[in-house]
Design a protein around this motif. Structure first.
Motif, short mmCIF file in Angstrom:
data_model
loop_
_atom_site.label_atom_id
_atom_site.label_comp_id
_atom_site.label_asym_id
_atom_site.label_seq_id
_atom_site.Cartn_x
_atom_site.Cartn_y
_atom_site.Cartn_z
N LEU A 41 0.82 -1.19 0.00
CA LEU A 41 0.00 0.00 0.00
C LEU A 41 0.87 1.26 0.00
CD1 LEU A 41 -2.79 1.25 0.12
CD2 LEU A 41 -2.76 0.96 2.60
N GLU A 42 1.98 1.20 0.69
CA GLU A 42 2.90 2.34 0.73
C GLU A 42 3.44 2.67 -0.66
OE1 GLU A 42 3.18 -0.34 2.78
OE2 GLU A 42 2.45 0.58 4.63
N ASP A 43 3.65 1.64 -1.49
CA ASP A 43 4.10 1.86 -2.87
C ASP A 43 3.05 2.65 -3.66
OD1 ASP A 43 6.35 0.30 -2.29
OD2 ASP A 43 5.40 -1.53 -3.05
N LEU A 44 1.80 2.27 -3.49
CA LEU A 44 0.71 2.93 -4.21
C LEU A 44 0.55 4.38 -3.75
CD1 LEU A 44 -1.95 0.07 -4.07
CD2 LEU A 44 -0.33 0.59 -5.91
N GLU A 45 0.65 4.58 -2.44
CA GLU A 45 0.54 5.94 -1.91
C GLU A 45 1.68 6.82 -2.40
OE1 GLU A 45 0.38 5.09 2.27
OE2 GLU A 45 -1.81 5.13 2.29
N ALA A 46 2.88 6.26 -2.47
CA ALA A 46 4.04 7.03 -2.93
C ALA A 46 3.84 7.49 -4.37
CB ALA A 46 5.31 6.20 -2.81
N ILE A 47 3.28 6.61 -5.20
CA ILE A 47 3.03 6.99 -6.60
C ILE A 47 1.91 8.03 -6.66
CG2 ILE A 47 2.19 6.17 -8.84
CD1 ILE A 47 3.54 3.46 -8.16
N ALA A 48 0.81 7.78 -5.96
CA ALA A 48 -0.35 8.68 -6.02
C ALA A 48 -0.01 10.07 -5.49
CB ALA A 48 -1.51 8.08 -5.23
N ASN A 49 0.87 10.14 -4.50
CA ASN A 49 1.19 11.42 -3.87
C ASN A 49 2.45 12.08 -4.44
OD1 ASN A 49 -1.03 11.21 -2.15
ND2 ASN A 49 0.14 9.99 -0.69
N HIS A 50 3.05 11.48 -5.46
CA HIS A 50 4.26 12.04 -6.07
C HIS A 50 3.90 13.36 -6.76
CE1 HIS A 50 8.04 12.25 -8.20
NE2 HIS A 50 8.45 11.20 -7.51
N THR A 51 4.55 14.43 -6.35
CA THR A 51 4.15 15.76 -6.81
C THR A 51 4.67 16.12 -8.19
OG1 THR A 51 6.03 16.74 -5.64
CG2 THR A 51 3.91 16.66 -4.48
N THR A 52 5.73 15.49 -8.65
CA THR A 52 6.30 15.88 -9.95
C THR A 52 5.84 15.00 -11.11
OG1 THR A 52 8.29 14.56 -9.57
CG2 THR A 52 8.34 16.87 -8.85
N LEU A 53 5.06 13.96 -10.82
CA LEU A 53 4.57 13.09 -11.89
C LEU A 53 3.22 13.58 -12.39
CD1 LEU A 53 5.27 9.52 -10.45
CD2 LEU A 53 6.56 10.70 -12.23
N THR A 54 3.02 13.49 -13.68
CA THR A 54 1.71 13.80 -14.26
C THR A 54 0.78 12.61 -14.03
OG1 THR A 54 2.20 12.86 -16.43
CG2 THR A 54 2.81 15.19 -16.07
N SER A 55 -0.50 12.80 -14.29
CA SER A 55 -1.46 11.70 -14.14
C SER A 55 -1.12 10.54 -15.05
CB SER A 55 -2.88 12.18 -14.44
OG SER A 55 -3.33 13.06 -13.45
N ASP A 56 -0.69 10.84 -16.28
CA ASP A 56 -0.32 9.77 -17.21
C ASP A 56 0.91 9.01 -16.72
OD1 ASP A 56 -2.43 10.26 -18.93
OD2 ASP A 56 -1.28 11.64 -20.20
N GLU A 57 1.87 9.72 -16.14
CA GLU A 57 3.07 9.06 -15.62
C GLU A 57 2.71 8.19 -14.40
OE1 GLU A 57 6.59 12.22 -16.78
OE2 GLU A 57 5.33 12.65 -15.03
N LYS A 58 1.80 8.67 -13.56
CA LYS A 58 1.34 7.88 -12.42
C LYS A 58 0.62 6.62 -12.90
CE LYS A 58 0.84 11.78 -9.26
NZ LYS A 58 -0.09 12.57 -8.44
N ARG A 59 -0.22 6.79 -13.93
CA ARG A 59 -0.92 5.63 -14.50
C ARG A 59 0.09 4.58 -15.00
NH1 ARG A 59 -6.25 6.23 -15.48
NH2 ARG A 59 -7.09 8.32 -15.27
N GLU A 60 1.11 5.05 -15.66
CA GLU A 60 2.14 4.13 -16.17
C GLU A 60 2.87 3.43 -15.03
OE1 GLU A 60 3.82 1.90 -18.89
OE2 GLU A 60 2.31 3.42 -19.34
N ARG A 61 3.16 4.14 -13.96
CA ARG A 61 3.81 3.52 -12.79
C ARG A 61 2.92 2.44 -12.17
NH1 ARG A 61 7.96 7.04 -10.21
NH2 ARG A 61 9.08 7.80 -12.02
N PHE A 62 1.62 2.74 -12.09
CA PHE A 62 0.70 1.72 -11.57
C PHE A 62 0.68 0.50 -12.49
CE2 PHE A 62 -1.72 5.34 -9.40
CZ PHE A 62 -1.21 5.03 -8.15
#
Length: 79
Positions: A41-62
């Motif tokens: 869960l901490e991995d998911l929160e880190a991606i979701a709360n990452h301030t410099t990533l765009t929504s598309d970049e977050k989607r790709e990380r997921f």
């Protein structure tokens, strides 16, 4: 005396064979992606709360974690 020795040897063998077989730890926050990769869960929160990533970049990380469900990804973006 021989019976006692044999019994002790068998008991020792049973105990030694059983050692380590029940040592699997199951974490309550453990999640597994579609490809079998584990993440937390901490991995998911880190991606979701990452301030410099765009929504598309977050989607790709997921997706890189093995999450394929787009509705789930949308929900994770709202964390």
């Amino acid at each position: 005396m021989r019976k006692l020795t044999v019994t002790l040897l068998l008991l020792t063998a049973v105990v030694l064979i059983g050692c380590g077989t029940g040592s699997v730890t199951d974490f309550p926050n453990r999640l597994v992606g579609a490809d079998g990769q584990e993440f937390f869960l901490e991995d998911l929160e880190a991606i979701a709360n990452h301030t410099t990533l765009t929504s598309d970049e977050k989607r790709e990380r997921f997706r890189d974690l093995g999450i394929e469900d787009e509705e789930l990804i949308d929900a994770l973006l709202g964390l």
